[in-house]
Design an enzyme around this catalytic site. Structure first.
Site, PDB file in Angstrom:
ATOM      1  N   CYS A   1      12.326  -8.731  -9.595  1.00  0.00           N
ATOM      2  CA  CYS A   1      12.658  -8.649  -8.158  1.00  0.00           C
ATOM      3  C   CYS A   1      13.287  -9.936  -7.616  1.00  0.00           C
ATOM      4  CB  CYS A   1      11.422  -8.292  -7.351  1.00  0.00           C
ATOM      5  SG  CYS A   1      10.711  -6.726  -7.852  1.00  0.00           S
TER       6      CYS A   1
ATOM      7  N   ASN B   1      11.012  -0.258  -2.803  1.00  0.00           N
ATOM      8  CA  ASN B   1      11.263  -1.506  -3.528  1.00  0.00           C
ATOM      9  C   ASN B   1      12.355  -1.249  -4.576  1.00  0.00           C
ATOM     10  OD1 ASN B   1      11.198  -3.681  -5.278  1.00  0.00           O
ATOM     11  ND2 ASN B   1       8.972  -3.774  -5.427  1.00  0.00           N
TER      12      ASN B   1
ATOM     13  N   HIS C   1      12.220 -10.161  -0.228  1.00  0.00           N
ATOM     14  CA  HIS C   1      12.176  -9.004  -1.119  1.00  0.00           C
ATOM     15  C   HIS C   1      11.316  -7.905  -0.502  1.00  0.00           C
ATOM     16  CE1 HIS C   1      11.701  -6.441  -4.461  1.00  0.00           C
ATOM     17  NE2 HIS C   1      10.426  -6.729  -4.620  1.00  0.00           N
TER      18      HIS C   1
HETATM   19  O1  UT7 Z   1       8.233  -6.016  -6.502  1.00  0.00           O
HETATM   20  C1  UT7 Z   1       7.627  -7.099  -7.115  1.00  0.00           C
HETATM   21  C2  UT7 Z   1       6.332  -7.340  -6.690  1.00  0.00           C
HETATM   22  N1  UT7 Z   1       5.550  -6.179  -6.368  1.00  0.00           N
HETATM   23  C3  UT7 Z   1       4.847  -6.211  -5.250  1.00  0.00           C
HETATM   24  O2  UT7 Z   1       4.998  -7.123  -4.479  1.00  0.00           O
HETATM   25  C4  UT7 Z   1       3.791  -5.158  -5.020  1.00  0.00           C
HETATM   26  C5  UT7 Z   1       2.526  -5.826  -4.548  1.00  0.00           C
HETATM   27  N2  UT7 Z   1       1.389  -4.944  -4.406  1.00  0.00           N
HETATM   28  C6  UT7 Z   1       1.309  -4.006  -3.433  1.00  0.00           C
HETATM   29  O3  UT7 Z   1       2.220  -3.794  -2.673  1.00  0.00           O
HETATM   30  C7  UT7 Z   1       0.011  -3.267  -3.273  1.00  0.00           C
HETATM   31  O4  UT7 Z   1      -0.992  -3.907  -4.006  1.00  0.00           O
HETATM   32  C8  UT7 Z   1       0.093  -1.781  -3.731  1.00  0.00           C
HETATM   33  C9  UT7 Z   1       0.938  -0.995  -2.751  1.00  0.00           C
HETATM   34  C10 UT7 Z   1       0.665  -1.722  -5.130  1.00  0.00           C
HETATM   35  C11 UT7 Z   1      -1.285  -1.137  -3.729  1.00  0.00           C
HETATM   36  O5  UT7 Z   1      -1.875  -1.253  -2.439  1.00  0.00           O
HETATM   37  P1  UT7 Z   1      -3.332  -1.857  -2.277  1.00  0.00           P
HETATM   38  O6  UT7 Z   1      -3.671  -1.764  -0.854  1.00  0.00           O
HETATM   39  O7  UT7 Z   1      -3.357  -3.211  -2.926  1.00  0.00           O
HETATM   40  O8  UT7 Z   1      -4.201  -0.825  -3.066  1.00  0.00           O
HETATM   41  P2  UT7 Z   1      -5.142  -1.049  -4.333  1.00  0.00           P
HETATM   42  O9  UT7 Z   1      -4.336  -1.176  -5.574  1.00  0.00           O
HETATM   43  O10 UT7 Z   1      -6.138  -2.119  -4.031  1.00  0.00           O
HETATM   44  O11 UT7 Z   1      -5.887   0.324  -4.359  1.00  0.00           O
HETATM   45  C12 UT7 Z   1      -6.751   0.757  -3.272  1.00  0.00           C
HETATM   46  C13 UT7 Z   1      -7.116   2.204  -3.512  1.00  0.00           C
HETATM   47  C14 UT7 Z   1      -7.541   2.476  -4.946  1.00  0.00           C
HETATM   48  O12 UT7 Z   1      -8.575   3.457  -4.907  1.00  0.00           O
HETATM   49  P3  UT7 Z   1     -10.120   3.012  -5.040  1.00  0.00           P
HETATM   50  O13 UT7 Z   1     -10.215   2.279  -6.356  1.00  0.00           O
HETATM   51  O14 UT7 Z   1     -10.371   2.114  -3.874  1.00  0.00           O
HETATM   52  O15 UT7 Z   1     -10.826   4.313  -5.012  1.00  0.00           O
HETATM   53  C15 UT7 Z   1      -6.311   3.083  -5.563  1.00  0.00           C
HETATM   54  O16 UT7 Z   1      -6.613   3.940  -6.633  1.00  0.00           O
HETATM   55  O17 UT7 Z   1      -5.983   3.029  -3.269  1.00  0.00           O
HETATM   56  C16 UT7 Z   1      -5.764   3.872  -4.390  1.00  0.00           C
HETATM   57  N3  UT7 Z   1      -4.334   4.137  -4.503  1.00  0.00           N
HETATM   58  C17 UT7 Z   1      -3.750   5.191  -3.927  1.00  0.00           C
HETATM   59  N4  UT7 Z   1      -4.235   6.189  -3.164  1.00  0.00           N
HETATM   60  C18 UT7 Z   1      -3.377   7.115  -2.724  1.00  0.00           C
HETATM   61  C19 UT7 Z   1      -3.388   3.405  -5.152  1.00  0.00           C
HETATM   62  N5  UT7 Z   1      -2.187   3.989  -5.010  1.00  0.00           N
HETATM   63  C20 UT7 Z   1      -2.385   5.097  -4.249  1.00  0.00           C
HETATM   64  C21 UT7 Z   1      -1.533   6.096  -3.761  1.00  0.00           C
HETATM   65  N6  UT7 Z   1      -2.063   7.078  -2.989  1.00  0.00           N
HETATM   66  N7  UT7 Z   1      -0.210   6.100  -3.996  1.00  0.00           N
END
Ligand code: UT7
Length: 350
Positions: free
Chosen positions: A117, A289, A259
């Site tokens: 990215c 993204n 980004h």
């Molecule tokens: O591009 C280069 C760099 N990339 C980035 O900058 C991405 C950085 N990371 C992020 O943007 C975020 O961490 C994500 C969008 C990837 C994830 O969001 P988050 O708020 O950090 O969620 P998480 O990974 O902590 O997950 C929270 C919960 C989990 O469920 P439990 O374990 O709490 O039951 C995930 O399984 O949300 C769940 N989850 C979803 N639920 C519904 C993860 N993805 C989804 C989804 N729909 N698409």
């Protein structure tokens, strides 16, 4: 006055096929509400089977060249093509020579830069250095990725975030006091975080063992939460340190084009740098993204919608796999930008 690379053309492209959050929710255990509130993304564009990154790069490159010509550049005689991508058409060779040839620029030096990215900022820095060193006179710098081709079809998290797209700039050699001059760069990396954003299989390490990839290793994987924290920290630090280097304060930039990965990351960077909502460019709601395409696509959308205007002091900042990060500073020039297809209507960030 010292020599500098001047931005004199900008173009962007996303493939016409749109996948909305609602469509994703029909296929995966997710919802429009989760994706919108956790990321700010409403839809993303994806290529069709048989299409590839080079197809996006050619479309964006063509628009950037048209923009340079429309802007009254007497001659557009590009003698360098740098393509930032982490989804090349093939593992070997680089995709840039094919893109150069399809744009009618065959014969010029053309190579890929892989910094995920952060790729576009890295590519910009490489091209700018070659222009100021006199190795080239005009460069086409493209950021293009088709991440839809490397996402695990069952991974709701990565499928929610990533989309395909490309953006491109034409640069020419000039002087640092001209509008559009790239005034400085801040670049960095941290290989200890290499495993946080990765495709485990398909490279020389896996191929040298001669064993097939373990199930799933062919897909992109990301440690979302850890990457989130690193992205906020490194984009804020990098943008701040570049602002100091060029004699601005980060908060004094008129627009920060970071980004586009997650609106919560953009807000957190804004908080770290003391920015108002108006200063932060956001277009991830409609494209997600787009990896190396992200920053030039956001720039093209911001120009097309009137959010970015000549004379604005602009900080670009990116963060991605590697880990890598990088920032660039410039005074926005008068440009005739060929709008990306279906540009975002400028609205106050959420
Ligand atoms: O591009 C280069 C760099 N990339 C980035 O900058 C991405 C950085 N990371 C992020 O943007 C975020 O961490 C994500 C969008 C990837 C994830 O969001 P988050 O708020 O950090 O969620 P998480 O990974 O902590 O997950 C929270 C919960 C989990 O469920 P439990 O374990 O709490 O039951 C995930 O399984 O949300 C769940 N989850 C979803 N639920 C519904 C993860 N993805 C989804 C989804 N729909 N698409």
């Amino acid at each position: 006055m010292s020599r500098a690379a001047i931005v004199c053309g900008l173009g962007a492209w996303v493939p016409p096929t749109v996948v909305t959050n609602h469509e994703l929710a029909e296929r995966l255990e997710t919802s429009d509400e989760w994706i919108r509130t956790r990321t700010g993304i409403e839809q993303r564009h994806v290529i069709k089977p048989g299409e590839a990154t080079s197809d996006l790069a050619v479309e964006a490159g063509r628009r950037a060249l048209e923009s340079a010509r429309a802007g009254g550049e007497d001659f557009v005689d590009v003698d360098l093509v740098v393509l930032a991508t982490s989804t090349p058409d093939h593992p070997c060779p680089a995709t840039a020579p094919d893109v150069a040839q399809r744009l009618g620029l065959g014969g010029v030096p053309a190579f890929d830069v892989a910094a995920v990215c952060t790729g576009f900022v890295y590519a910009l820095a490489v091209a700018a250095s070659m222009l100021t060193a006199g190795t080239a006179r005009q460069a086409l710098v493209i950021g293009a990725d088709a991440f839809s081709t490397i996402l695990d079809p069952h991974d709701r998290t990565t499928r929610a975030i990533f989309g395909d797209g490309a953006g491109a700039m034409v640069l020419r050699a000039g002087e640092a006091d001209e509008p559009g001059a790239l005034l400085g760069f801040d670049l960095g990396s941290d290989g200890t975080g290499a495993g946080m954003i990765t495709v485990r299989a398909g490279g020389s390490r896996q191929r040298s063992t001669g064993t097939p990839a373990s199930e799933g290793d062919q897909w992109f994987s990301m440690e979302g939460r850890a990457v989130f924290t690193e992205a906020v920290l490194n984009m804020s630090k990098s943008a701040q340190s570049l602002a100091d280097q060029v004699g601005w304060s980060a908060a004094g930039a008129d627009r920060v084009v970071a980004h586009q990965a997650n609106v919560r990351i953009l807000r957190a960077v804004g908080e770290q740098l003391g920015l108002s909502a108006e200063q932060i460019v956001i277009n991830l709601d409609r494209v997600g993204n787009t990896v190396a395409g992200s920053i030039p696509l956001a720039l093209a959308d911001a120009v097309a919608s009137g959010g970015l205007r000549p004379g604005h002091r602009v900080l670009l900042t990116g963060f991605g796999g590697g880990l890598t990060w990088g920032s660039a500073a410039l005074m926005w020039p008068e440009l005739t930008v060929i709008p990306p297809n279906a540009p975002t209507v400028w609205k106050e960030p959420v």
